[in-house]
Design a protein around this motif. Sequence first.
Motif, PDB file in Angstrom:
ATOM      1  N   VAL A  63       0.828  -1.205   0.000  1.00  0.00           N
ATOM      2  CA  VAL A  63       0.000   0.000   0.000  1.00  0.00           C
ATOM      3  C   VAL A  63       0.863   1.257   0.000  1.00  0.00           C
ATOM      4  N   PHE A  64       1.850   1.312   0.887  1.00  0.00           N
ATOM      5  CA  PHE A  64       2.640   2.540   1.007  1.00  0.00           C
ATOM      6  C   PHE A  64       3.665   2.688  -0.112  1.00  0.00           C
ATOM      7  N   LEU A  65       4.234   1.593  -0.582  1.00  0.00           N
ATOM      8  CA  LEU A  65       5.209   1.701  -1.672  1.00  0.00           C
ATOM      9  C   LEU A  65       4.545   2.056  -2.995  1.00  0.00           C
ATOM     10  N   SER A  66       3.354   1.548  -3.212  1.00  0.00           N
ATOM     11  CA  SER A  66       2.707   1.766  -4.508  1.00  0.00           C
ATOM     12  C   SER A  66       2.115   3.168  -4.655  1.00  0.00           C
ATOM     13  N   SER A  67       1.958   3.907  -3.577  1.00  0.00           N
ATOM     14  CA  SER A  67       1.317   5.226  -3.669  1.00  0.00           C
ATOM     15  C   SER A  67       2.085   6.182  -4.588  1.00  0.00           C
ATOM     16  N   ALA A  68       3.398   6.197  -4.488  1.00  0.00           N
ATOM     17  CA  ALA A  68       4.189   7.085  -5.347  1.00  0.00           C
ATOM     18  C   ALA A  68       4.099   6.652  -6.811  1.00  0.00           C
ATOM     19  N   TYR A  69       4.096   5.354  -7.040  1.00  0.00           N
ATOM     20  CA  TYR A  69       3.983   4.834  -8.399  1.00  0.00           C
ATOM     21  C   TYR A  69       2.639   5.226  -9.022  1.00  0.00           C
ATOM     22  N   GLU A  95      -5.182  20.975  -9.682  1.00  0.00           N
ATOM     23  CA  GLU A  95      -4.096  19.995  -9.499  1.00  0.00           C
ATOM     24  C   GLU A  95      -3.162  20.434  -8.374  1.00  0.00           C
ATOM     25  N   THR A  96      -2.881  21.728  -8.309  1.00  0.00           N
ATOM     26  CA  THR A  96      -2.003  22.258  -7.264  1.00  0.00           C
ATOM     27  C   THR A  96      -2.628  22.076  -5.893  1.00  0.00           C
ATOM     28  N   LEU A  97      -3.895  22.418  -5.761  1.00  0.00           N
ATOM     29  CA  LEU A  97      -4.584  22.260  -4.477  1.00  0.00           C
ATOM     30  C   LEU A  97      -4.590  20.790  -4.044  1.00  0.00           C
ATOM     31  N   ALA A  98      -4.922  19.907  -4.963  1.00  0.00           N
ATOM     32  CA  ALA A  98      -4.945  18.472  -4.642  1.00  0.00           C
ATOM     33  C   ALA A  98      -3.560  17.984  -4.239  1.00  0.00           C
ATOM     34  N   THR A  99      -2.536  18.412  -4.952  1.00  0.00           N
ATOM     35  CA  THR A  99      -1.171  17.968  -4.656  1.00  0.00           C
ATOM     36  C   THR A  99      -0.695  18.536  -3.326  1.00  0.00           C
ATOM     37  N   VAL A 100      -1.030  19.777  -3.035  1.00  0.00           N
ATOM     38  CA  VAL A 100      -0.651  20.361  -1.743  1.00  0.00           C
ATOM     39  C   VAL A 100      -1.297  19.579  -0.598  1.00  0.00           C
ATOM     40  N   MET A 101      -2.555  19.179  -0.776  1.00  0.00           N
ATOM     41  CA  MET A 101      -3.228  18.376   0.252  1.00  0.00           C
ATOM     42  C   MET A 101      -2.514  17.029   0.420  1.00  0.00           C
ATOM     43  N   LEU A 102      -2.109  16.428  -0.690  1.00  0.00           N
ATOM     44  CA  LEU A 102      -1.354  15.173  -0.621  1.00  0.00           C
ATOM     45  C   LEU A 102      -0.024  15.373   0.100  1.00  0.00           C
ATOM     46  N   LEU A 103       0.626  16.497  -0.175  1.00  0.00           N
ATOM     47  CA  LEU A 103       1.907  16.783   0.467  1.00  0.00           C
ATOM     48  C   LEU A 103       1.747  16.996   1.970  1.00  0.00           C
ATOM     49  N   ILE A 104       0.671  17.631   2.375  1.00  0.00           N
ATOM     50  CA  ILE A 104       0.419  17.816   3.806  1.00  0.00           C
ATOM     51  C   ILE A 104       0.219  16.454   4.474  1.00  0.00           C
ATOM     52  N   PHE A 105      -0.584  15.607   3.852  1.00  0.00           N
ATOM     53  CA  PHE A 105      -0.800  14.261   4.381  1.00  0.00           C
ATOM     54  C   PHE A 105       0.508  13.483   4.445  1.00  0.00           C
ATOM     55  N   LEU A 147       7.495   9.337   2.277  1.00  0.00           N
ATOM     56  CA  LEU A 147       8.577  10.141   1.695  1.00  0.00           C
ATOM     57  C   LEU A 147       8.592  10.018   0.175  1.00  0.00           C
ATOM     58  N   LEU A 148       8.462   8.808  -0.329  1.00  0.00           N
ATOM     59  CA  LEU A 148       8.403   8.620  -1.781  1.00  0.00           C
ATOM     60  C   LEU A 148       7.192   9.338  -2.377  1.00  0.00           C
ATOM     61  N   PHE A 149       6.068   9.250  -1.680  1.00  0.00           N
ATOM     62  CA  PHE A 149       4.833   9.901  -2.121  1.00  0.00           C
ATOM     63  C   PHE A 149       5.018  11.417  -2.166  1.00  0.00           C
ATOM     64  N   ALA A 150       5.636  11.978  -1.131  1.00  0.00           N
ATOM     65  CA  ALA A 150       5.860  13.428  -1.076  1.00  0.00           C
ATOM     66  C   ALA A 150       6.817  13.866  -2.187  1.00  0.00           C
ATOM     67  N   LEU A 151       7.887  13.123  -2.390  1.00  0.00           N
ATOM     68  CA  LEU A 151       8.831  13.480  -3.458  1.00  0.00           C
ATOM     69  C   LEU A 151       8.157  13.432  -4.825  1.00  0.00           C
ATOM     70  N   GLN A 152       7.367  12.380  -5.055  1.00  0.00           N
ATOM     71  CA  GLN A 152       6.667  12.286  -6.339  1.00  0.00           C
ATOM     72  C   GLN A 152       5.637  13.398  -6.465  1.00  0.00           C
ATOM     73  N   GLY A 153       5.022  13.797  -5.360  1.00  0.00           N
ATOM     74  CA  GLY A 153       4.083  14.921  -5.371  1.00  0.00           C
ATOM     75  C   GLY A 153       4.764  16.214  -5.796  1.00  0.00           C
ATOM     76  N   LEU A 154       5.970  16.447  -5.279  1.00  0.00           N
ATOM     77  CA  LEU A 154       6.725  17.640  -5.689  1.00  0.00           C
ATOM     78  C   LEU A 154       7.026  17.617  -7.182  1.00  0.00           C
ATOM     79  N   VAL A 155       7.420  16.452  -7.669  1.00  0.00           N
ATOM     80  CA  VAL A 155       7.712  16.324  -9.101  1.00  0.00           C
ATOM     81  C   VAL A 155       6.454  16.575  -9.928  1.00  0.00           C
ATOM     82  N   GLN A 156       5.326  16.031  -9.482  1.00  0.00           N
ATOM     83  CA  GLN A 156       4.085  16.235 -10.218  1.00  0.00           C
ATOM     84  C   GLN A 156       3.676  17.705 -10.206  1.00  0.00           C
TER      85      GLN A 156
END
Length: 177
Positions: A63-69, A95-105, A147-156
């Motif tokens: 679950v946690f590894l696949s989130s960034a993918y 997209e920015t609002l959604a990604t910021v919410m993901l980054l906060i989480f 951490l992987l999810f947050a990094l991928q969120g920044l890239v997105q």
Amino acid sequence: MSGALRLFMSGVDALSDGAGKIAAWCLVAIGFFITWEVVMRYVFVAPTIWVDEVSRYLMVWVVFLSSAYVLKRQEMITIEVLLGDPASPKRKLAETLATVMLLIFAGTAVYYGFQIWLKYTLAGHTTDSYLAPPKWLTHAPVWVGGLLFALQGLVQLIRVWRNELPDPKDNPLEISH
């Protein structure tokens, strides 16, 4: 785009792809383990003591590894009726609002998950189960995947504002009708 930014983005993409592949192989292993358990239980009447526990731990990692993918491949749930054009300012803001919410989480999960993981790792705690694996094994997926999810969120987020999001029509896993 600067070379350092491009290197960062491709590095995060590679990590997300690698995490997705690891998660997929974990699912294969879980399927094998459960098949093994069924055969052992119903054919040989000799159930195992480890399949259920190991499968649950692997599923948490999946679950946690696949989130960034999933985020990298833009496979999260999206509604494109009103915001179909990826280059429109409204879509970029959504997209920015959604990604910021993901980054906060993700940031919250990384911060608190790492603290809990470190505490139990340094104390040498194990789970209260028959196999008694170390607690770091069960707590690490939260902050590693976060951490992987947050990094991928920044890239997105960078891709959204640079109009570099891939076209969903180019997705090889998409089934066309």
